[in-house]
Motif scaffolding. Structure first.
Motif, mmCIF file in Angstrom:
data_model
loop_
_atom_site.group_PDB
_atom_site.id
_atom_site.type_symbol
_atom_site.label_atom_id
_atom_site.label_comp_id
_atom_site.label_asym_id
_atom_site.label_seq_id
_atom_site.Cartn_x
_atom_site.Cartn_y
_atom_site.Cartn_z
ATOM 1 N N ASP A 1 -5.029 -1.044 0.828
ATOM 2 C CA ASP A 1 -5.518 -0.732 -0.196
ATOM 3 C C ASP A 1 -4.435 -1.409 -1.748
ATOM 4 O O ASP A 1 -3.753 -2.122 -1.481
ATOM 5 N N SER B 1 -1.319 0.850 3.864
ATOM 6 C CA SER B 1 -2.108 1.354 3.721
ATOM 7 C C SER B 1 -2.760 -0.596 3.107
ATOM 8 O O SER B 1 -2.320 -0.898 2.681
ATOM 9 N N SER C 1 -10.179 1.101 -3.283
ATOM 10 C CA SER C 1 -10.888 2.115 -2.534
ATOM 11 C C SER C 1 -11.636 2.960 -3.249
ATOM 12 O O SER C 1 -12.243 4.274 -3.227
ATOM 13 N N PRO D 1 3.122 5.902 1.337
ATOM 14 C CA PRO D 1 2.154 5.336 2.439
ATOM 15 C C PRO D 1 0.441 6.634 1.512
ATOM 16 O O PRO D 1 0.765 7.610 1.619
ATOM 17 N N THR D 2 0.029 4.761 1.037
ATOM 18 C CA THR D 2 -1.411 5.198 0.175
ATOM 19 C C THR D 2 -2.350 5.505 0.836
ATOM 20 O O THR D 2 -2.119 4.995 2.397
ATOM 21 N N PRO D 3 -3.432 6.511 0.631
ATOM 22 C CA PRO D 3 -4.172 7.178 1.444
ATOM 23 C C PRO D 3 -4.932 6.245 2.548
ATOM 24 O O PRO D 3 -5.316 5.185 1.421
ATOM 25 N N GLY D 4 -5.524 5.488 3.318
ATOM 26 C CA GLY D 4 -6.995 4.943 3.779
ATOM 27 C C GLY D 4 -6.124 3.876 4.959
ATOM 28 O O GLY D 4 -5.757 4.032 5.295
ATOM 29 N N PRO D 5 -7.395 3.620 5.371
ATOM 30 C CA PRO D 5 -6.854 1.991 6.625
ATOM 31 C C PRO D 5 -6.033 1.397 6.590
ATOM 32 O O PRO D 5 -6.084 0.370 5.069
ATOM 33 N N GLN D 6 -4.994 0.501 7.259
ATOM 34 C CA GLN D 6 -4.531 -0.520 7.064
ATOM 35 C C GLN D 6 -5.410 -1.300 7.805
ATOM 36 O O GLN D 6 -6.447 -1.508 8.112
ATOM 37 N N GLY E 1 1.101 -0.624 0.113
ATOM 38 C CA GLY E 1 -0.331 0.146 -0.004
ATOM 39 C C GLY E 1 1.020 1.493 -0.057
ATOM 40 O O GLY E 1 0.681 1.873 1.208
ATOM 41 N N HIS E 2 1.564 1.401 -1.284
ATOM 42 C CA HIS E 2 2.858 2.747 -1.397
ATOM 43 C C HIS E 2 2.800 2.882 -2.105
ATOM 44 O O HIS E 2 2.455 2.301 -3.231
#
Length: 228
Positions: A122, A120, A149, A106-111, A75-76
């Motif tokens: 995603d 993340s 997402s 790191p891309t936005p959003g939850p882990q 997720g990067h």
């Protein structure tokens, strides 16, 4: 690569994945030379675990020759600048020999639940670099498919800020690629934009039920809300 005319590819595995640079030389294939660069890995004891990632999937390049790849596993969005490497080849070129060339965002959003690793949850099927400002955020803007997402994720490298282009309806925007077009350079924001699709292999997940077709999506960005 527009700067040195080399060819680059990405491999997601085996862990942690790798980028491969191919210099064709003057008389390919006899003169071809390949170099392998792995993302900074948690398996490398010399690396800070908070600065590691894995599974490069998409790959593109900006006009300065910097490689951009979406790390689909961690997720990067990651950039790789070979000019920063102290070692390029030889016996010390183990794949983990150039952590200084990598920058991970790191891309936005939850882990994922229970996961403490950076990044993340995603999934990024591919990525693309907007070299010519087709969207309106500027030149050399890397954009990842937010395949998990319902979005496209545009990164401003100078600030680390993310611009999230979300598709709210119909649900199920599982994009697997994107590209940009400038159809009329004199028409302002109306003459340019991004294009992406609802991946045709996941139609049954699109809101609307059985028989719902795939769709193309045109993203256009007004410079301000009241722009004509």
């Amino acid at each position: 690569n527009p700067v040195d005319h080399t060819v680059w590819g990405a491999e997601t595995g085996p862990f942690p994945g790798r980028l491969v640079r191919l210099d064709r030389g003057d008389n390919p294939p006899e003169t071809c030379i390949a170099e392998v660069y792995e993302p900074p890995s948690i398996q490398n004891p010399d690396m800070d675990p908070s600065k590691t990632g894995f599974a490069p999937r998409g790959i593109d390049v900006d006009r300065s020759g910097v490689i951009w790849t979406a790390l689909s596993g961690s997720g990067h969005m990651a950039s790789f600048d070979r000019t920063k490497c102290r070692v390029l080849n030889g016996p010390e070129a183990t794949g983990q020999h150039c952590p200084e060339g990598w920058t991970l965002y790191p891309t936005p959003g939850p882990q994922m639940k229970g996961v403490t690793d950076p990044g993340s949850g995603d999934f990024h099927y591919y990525n693309w670099v907007d070299q010519f400002n087709t969207l309106g955020l500027g030149e050399n803007i890397p954009i990842a498919n937010g395949s998990g997402s319902d979005s496209l994720l545009a990164l401003r490298p100078d600030t680390g800020e993310w611009v999230v282009l979300r598709i709210p309806y119909p649900l199920g925007f599982f994009s697997r690629g994107l590209d940009g077009r400038i159809d009329d350079p004199n028409a302002g924001w109306k003459g340019r934009g991004l294009w992406a699709n609802y991946g045709g292999n996941f139609n049954w997940h699109i809101e609307g039920g059985k028989g719902t077709p795939s769709k193309m999506v045109h993203f256009q960005l007004r410079p301000h809300p009241l722009a004509d």
